[in-house]
Design a protein around this motif. Structure first.
Motif, PDB file in Angstrom:
ATOM      1  N   MET A  37      40.330  46.666  29.844  1.00 35.86           N
ATOM      2  CA  MET A  37      41.387  45.793  30.351  1.00 35.86           C
ATOM      3  C   MET A  37      42.733  46.489  30.231  1.00 35.86           C
ATOM      4  SD  MET A  37      41.009  42.330  30.965  1.00 35.86           S
ATOM      5  CE  MET A  37      42.026  41.757  32.290  1.00 35.86           C
ATOM      6  N   HIS A  63      36.959  44.787  26.678  1.00 39.58           N
ATOM      7  CA  HIS A  63      36.511  43.393  26.754  1.00 39.58           C
ATOM      8  C   HIS A  63      35.085  43.294  27.267  1.00 39.58           C
ATOM      9  CE1 HIS A  63      40.828  41.566  27.324  1.00 39.58           C
ATOM     10  NE2 HIS A  63      40.648  42.109  26.135  1.00 39.58           N
ATOM     11  N   HIS A  80      34.330  45.771  30.391  1.00 42.60           N
ATOM     12  CA  HIS A  80      35.388  46.414  31.170  1.00 42.60           C
ATOM     13  C   HIS A  80      36.510  46.863  30.250  1.00 42.60           C
ATOM     14  CE1 HIS A  80      36.304  42.083  30.997  1.00 42.60           C
ATOM     15  NE2 HIS A  80      37.568  42.446  30.925  1.00 42.60           N
ATOM     16  N   MET A 104      36.481  36.142  28.366  1.00 44.72           N
ATOM     17  CA  MET A 104      36.491  37.543  27.961  1.00 44.72           C
ATOM     18  C   MET A 104      36.666  37.626  26.453  1.00 44.72           C
ATOM     19  SD  MET A 104      38.725  39.431  30.867  1.00 44.72           S
ATOM     20  CE  MET A 104      40.285  38.747  30.370  1.00 44.72           C
TER      21      MET A 104
HETATM   22 CU   LIG Z   1      39.334  41.571  30.122  1.00 42.68          CU
END
Ligand SMILES: [Cu+2]
Length: 141
Positions: free
Chosen positions: A106, A71, A104, A82
């Motif tokens: 996820m 994301h 990031h 996101m």
């Molecule tokens: Cu995320």
């Protein structure tokens, strides 16, 4: 600053030279926020492509979550949202940073608690180079 960069690159080259046949993607400082089973977690890290060719991160996988997605967080009209990423470009010789508020990994629907000090594995899947498994340490942001 230039000298520091030079030392950094010498270190990368040394690392690469010591691992013949190993993936030429260098992953550093992989960490995750503490989170409970059933919640979502997030993994942050820095990826350097020390390979002469460009590559891309296409997916990630881990045993600790039901699903793993890539994301990018962004602020739109004052609201944090996101967006799933189908690919993250890894240009040759560059470092891509996954950090809070931006890119990031996820962890969707954690299958176990992630407590401070725990470690777990995440495997990164690239377009060209072989997959690479990294150890993630759980710590406070
Ligand atoms: Cu995320």
């Amino acid at each position: 600053m230039k000298k520091y960069l030079l030392v950094f690159w010498a270190g990368i080259l040394l690392l690469a030279a010591c691992q013949p046949g190993a993936s030429q993607i260098v992953v550093q400082d992989a960490w995750a926020r503490p989170a409970g089973a059933g919640e979502n977690g997030a993994v942050f890290l820095r990826i350097t492509n020390a390979w002469p060719d460009d590559d891309a991160l296409l997916a990630a996988s881990s045993q600790v979550a039901a699903a793993v997605e890539i994301h990018r967080s962004s602020m739109q009209d004052g609201v944090m949202s996101m967006t799933p990423q189908e690919r993250v470009e890894l240009p040759s010789g560059q470092e891509v940073v996954f950090a809070p508020g931006g890119l990031h990994i996820m962890l969707v629907d954690l299958q176990q608690d992630l407590k401070v000090g725990d470690t777990f594995e995440v495997t990164l899947h690239f377009e060209n180079l072989p997959p690479q498994t990294v150890t993630v340490t759980v710590r406070e942001p």
